[in-house]
Scaffold this motif. Structure first.
Motif, PDB file in Angstrom:
ATOM      1  N   ALA A  99     -17.154 -23.549  59.713  1.00 38.83           N
ATOM      2  CA  ALA A  99     -15.977 -23.201  60.511  1.00 38.83           C
ATOM      3  C   ALA A  99     -15.022 -24.376  60.668  1.00 38.83           C
ATOM      4  CB  ALA A  99     -16.414 -22.704  61.888  1.00 38.83           C
ATOM      5  N   GLY A 100     -15.346 -25.526  60.075  1.00 41.17           N
ATOM      6  CA  GLY A 100     -14.465 -26.688  60.162  1.00 41.17           C
ATOM      7  C   GLY A 100     -14.724 -27.569  61.360  1.00 41.17           C
ATOM      8  N   VAL A 101     -15.872 -27.376  62.044  1.00 38.26           N
ATOM      9  CA  VAL A 101     -16.216 -28.227  63.189  1.00 38.26           C
ATOM     10  C   VAL A 101     -16.618 -29.603  62.674  1.00 38.26           C
ATOM     11  CG1 VAL A 101     -17.823 -28.560  65.105  1.00 38.26           C
ATOM     12  CG2 VAL A 101     -16.924 -26.272  64.604  1.00 38.26           C
ATOM     13  N   VAL A 102     -16.051 -30.645  63.263  1.00 43.50           N
ATOM     14  CA  VAL A 102     -16.302 -32.017  62.798  1.00 43.50           C
ATOM     15  C   VAL A 102     -17.560 -32.592  63.417  1.00 43.50           C
ATOM     16  CG1 VAL A 102     -15.330 -34.339  62.623  1.00 43.50           C
ATOM     17  CG2 VAL A 102     -13.829 -32.347  62.449  1.00 43.50           C
ATOM     18  N   ALA A 103     -17.804 -32.319  64.717  1.00 44.19           N
ATOM     19  CA  ALA A 103     -18.974 -32.854  65.401  1.00 44.19           C
ATOM     20  C   ALA A 103     -19.422 -31.868  66.466  1.00 44.19           C
ATOM     21  CB  ALA A 103     -18.644 -34.209  66.042  1.00 44.19           C
ATOM     22  N   TYR A 104     -20.653 -32.018  66.944  1.00 46.88           N
ATOM     23  CA  TYR A 104     -21.131 -31.152  68.022  1.00 46.88           C
ATOM     24  C   TYR A 104     -22.021 -31.960  68.945  1.00 46.88           C
ATOM     25  CZ  TYR A 104     -25.620 -30.799  65.588  1.00 46.88           C
ATOM     26  OH  TYR A 104     -26.812 -31.090  64.999  1.00 46.88           O
ATOM     27  N   LEU A 105     -22.046 -31.543  70.218  1.00 48.31           N
ATOM     28  CA  LEU A 105     -22.822 -32.221  71.258  1.00 48.31           C
ATOM     29  C   LEU A 105     -23.615 -31.183  72.042  1.00 48.31           C
ATOM     30  CD1 LEU A 105     -20.112 -34.664  72.693  1.00 48.31           C
ATOM     31  CD2 LEU A 105     -22.056 -35.299  71.255  1.00 48.31           C
ATOM     32  N   VAL A 106     -24.803 -31.602  72.471  1.00 49.08           N
ATOM     33  CA  VAL A 106     -25.586 -30.769  73.376  1.00 49.08           C
ATOM     34  C   VAL A 106     -25.061 -30.991  74.782  1.00 49.08           C
ATOM     35  CG1 VAL A 106     -27.883 -30.295  74.286  1.00 49.08           C
ATOM     36  CG2 VAL A 106     -27.592 -30.861  71.855  1.00 49.08           C
ATOM     37  N   LYS A 107     -24.710 -29.910  75.485  1.00 43.76           N
ATOM     38  CA  LYS A 107     -24.107 -30.053  76.809  1.00 43.76           C
ATOM     39  C   LYS A 107     -25.186 -30.057  77.907  1.00 43.76           C
ATOM     40  CE  LYS A 107     -23.090 -25.109  77.429  1.00 43.76           C
ATOM     41  NZ  LYS A 107     -22.040 -24.110  77.675  1.00 43.76           N
ATOM     42  N   PRO A 108     -24.879 -30.725  79.013  1.00 40.98           N
ATOM     43  CA  PRO A 108     -23.632 -31.465  79.276  1.00 40.98           C
ATOM     44  C   PRO A 108     -23.673 -32.831  78.606  1.00 40.98           C
ATOM     45  CG  PRO A 108     -25.065 -31.613  81.172  1.00 40.98           C
ATOM     46  CD  PRO A 108     -25.770 -30.724  80.196  1.00 40.98           C
ATOM     47  N   PRO A 109     -22.579 -33.256  77.955  1.00 41.69           N
ATOM     48  CA  PRO A 109     -22.600 -34.527  77.233  1.00 41.69           C
ATOM     49  C   PRO A 109     -22.436 -35.722  78.176  1.00 41.69           C
ATOM     50  CG  PRO A 109     -20.440 -33.539  77.059  1.00 41.69           C
ATOM     51  CD  PRO A 109     -21.283 -32.572  77.837  1.00 41.69           C
ATOM     52  N   GLU A 110     -23.038 -36.842  77.786  1.00 41.41           N
ATOM     53  CA  GLU A 110     -22.804 -38.096  78.482  1.00 41.41           C
ATOM     54  C   GLU A 110     -21.462 -38.675  78.032  1.00 41.41           C
ATOM     55  OE1 GLU A 110     -24.688 -39.422  80.791  1.00 41.41           O
ATOM     56  OE2 GLU A 110     -26.289 -37.921  80.655  1.00 41.41           O
ATOM     57  N   ALA A 111     -20.885 -39.541  78.858  1.00 37.54           N
ATOM     58  CA  ALA A 111     -19.585 -40.133  78.532  1.00 37.54           C
ATOM     59  C   ALA A 111     -19.645 -40.898  77.210  1.00 37.54           C
ATOM     60  CB  ALA A 111     -19.129 -41.051  79.666  1.00 37.54           C
ATOM     61  N   SER A 112     -20.739 -41.661  77.011  1.00 34.45           N
ATOM     62  CA  SER A 112     -20.863 -42.451  75.780  1.00 34.45           C
ATOM     63  C   SER A 112     -20.990 -41.551  74.556  1.00 34.45           C
ATOM     64  CB  SER A 112     -22.082 -43.375  75.875  1.00 34.45           C
ATOM     65  OG  SER A 112     -23.269 -42.620  76.078  1.00 34.45           O
ATOM     66  N   GLU A 113     -21.704 -40.422  74.708  1.00 39.54           N
ATOM     67  CA  GLU A 113     -21.855 -39.486  73.593  1.00 39.54           C
ATOM     68  C   GLU A 113     -20.521 -38.845  73.233  1.00 39.54           C
ATOM     69  OE1 GLU A 113     -24.707 -36.782  75.123  1.00 39.54           O
ATOM     70  OE2 GLU A 113     -26.440 -37.997  74.528  1.00 39.54           O
ATOM     71  N   LEU A 114     -19.774 -38.467  74.258  1.00 42.62           N
ATOM     72  CA  LEU A 114     -18.476 -37.840  74.013  1.00 42.62           C
ATOM     73  C   LEU A 114     -17.517 -38.825  73.364  1.00 42.62           C
ATOM     74  CD1 LEU A 114     -16.636 -35.416  74.239  1.00 42.62           C
ATOM     75  CD2 LEU A 114     -16.103 -36.087  76.592  1.00 42.62           C
TER      76      LEU A 114
END
Length: 218
Positions: A99-114
């Motif tokens: 779908a063209g997604v560049v990155a993904y995070l497991v929520k809720p994300p930490e500030a450093s991860e985001l």
């Protein structure tokens, strides 16, 4: 925040509390929240209107899910997407990539991860933009080469050249035997086998001989 310039982010999540958390983290990192949407349909409209640098979007939303929204956004307003998900599965990763997604995070994300995801997303986006630019330039060059090649082919079709052994009469030196075995004048043969056309003049030797013969007749 260090390492990257502030970016404009569109937050997309149906959970108002999570949107507030993301807004707080982004502000703390020095980024700007360009807008917020609660579903995929609204995200598409805001992406077109606000033209954010990055979209942070939940995958599970009522109506249109994040992956479908991301795919539509790449069609109407190409924008790098960071996907938020509660599950990290190979199937989801494959669907997100398609779908063209560049990155993904497991929520809720930490500030450093985001922040890390934003850095990676921007880098990949720049690479994609440069690749797109190079492809466009390559297509332009190929189109120009094809145009020049067509022009050359047209020019070659209009060119006729004489080559090989040309049988010319050894006695008179004025006639040439063509491919059909017929003897024709030099002028006719050359006009037939090239684009040359003949006009007439008189060389100095013939002119002198003509004057001499004319004087003898007088």
């Amino acid at each position: 925040m260090t390492g990257i310039l502030p970016v404009r982010v569109l937050i997309v999540d149906d959970n108002e509390e999570l949107r507030a958390t993301l807004r707080s983290i982004l502000n703390m990192l020095g980024h700007t929240v360009a807008g917020e949407a609660e579903n995929g349909t609204r995200a598409i409209a805001l992406a077109q209107r606000l033209k954010p640098d990055i979209i942070v979007m939940d995958v599970s939303m009522p109506g249109m899910d994040g992956i479908t929204a991301a795919r539509n956004i790449q069609t109407v307003q190409p924008t790098p997407v960071i996907l938020l998900t509660a599950m990290d599965t190979p199937e989801l990763v494959e669907q997100a990539r398609d779908a063209g997604v560049v990155a993904y995070l497991v929520k809720p994300p930490e500030a450093s991860e985001l922040q890390r995801a934003i850095v990676i997303t921007l880098a990949r986006s720049r690479e994609s933009d440069e690749l797109r630019r190079l492809n466009q330039e390559l297509n332009r060059v190929n189109a120009e080469l094809e145009k020049r090649n067509r022009q050359l082919q047209r020019a070659l079709k209009t060119i006729k050249t004489l080559s090989g052994l040309v049988p010319i009469c050894a006695w008179c030196g004025k006639k040439i035997q063509d491919d059909d075995g017929e003897w024709t004048s030099i002028e006719t043969y050359i006009e037939k086998h090239s684009d040359a056309e003949f006009t007439h003049g008189i060389c100095p030797e013939c002119l002198a001989r003509f004057k001499q013969e004319l004087g003898n007749e007088k």
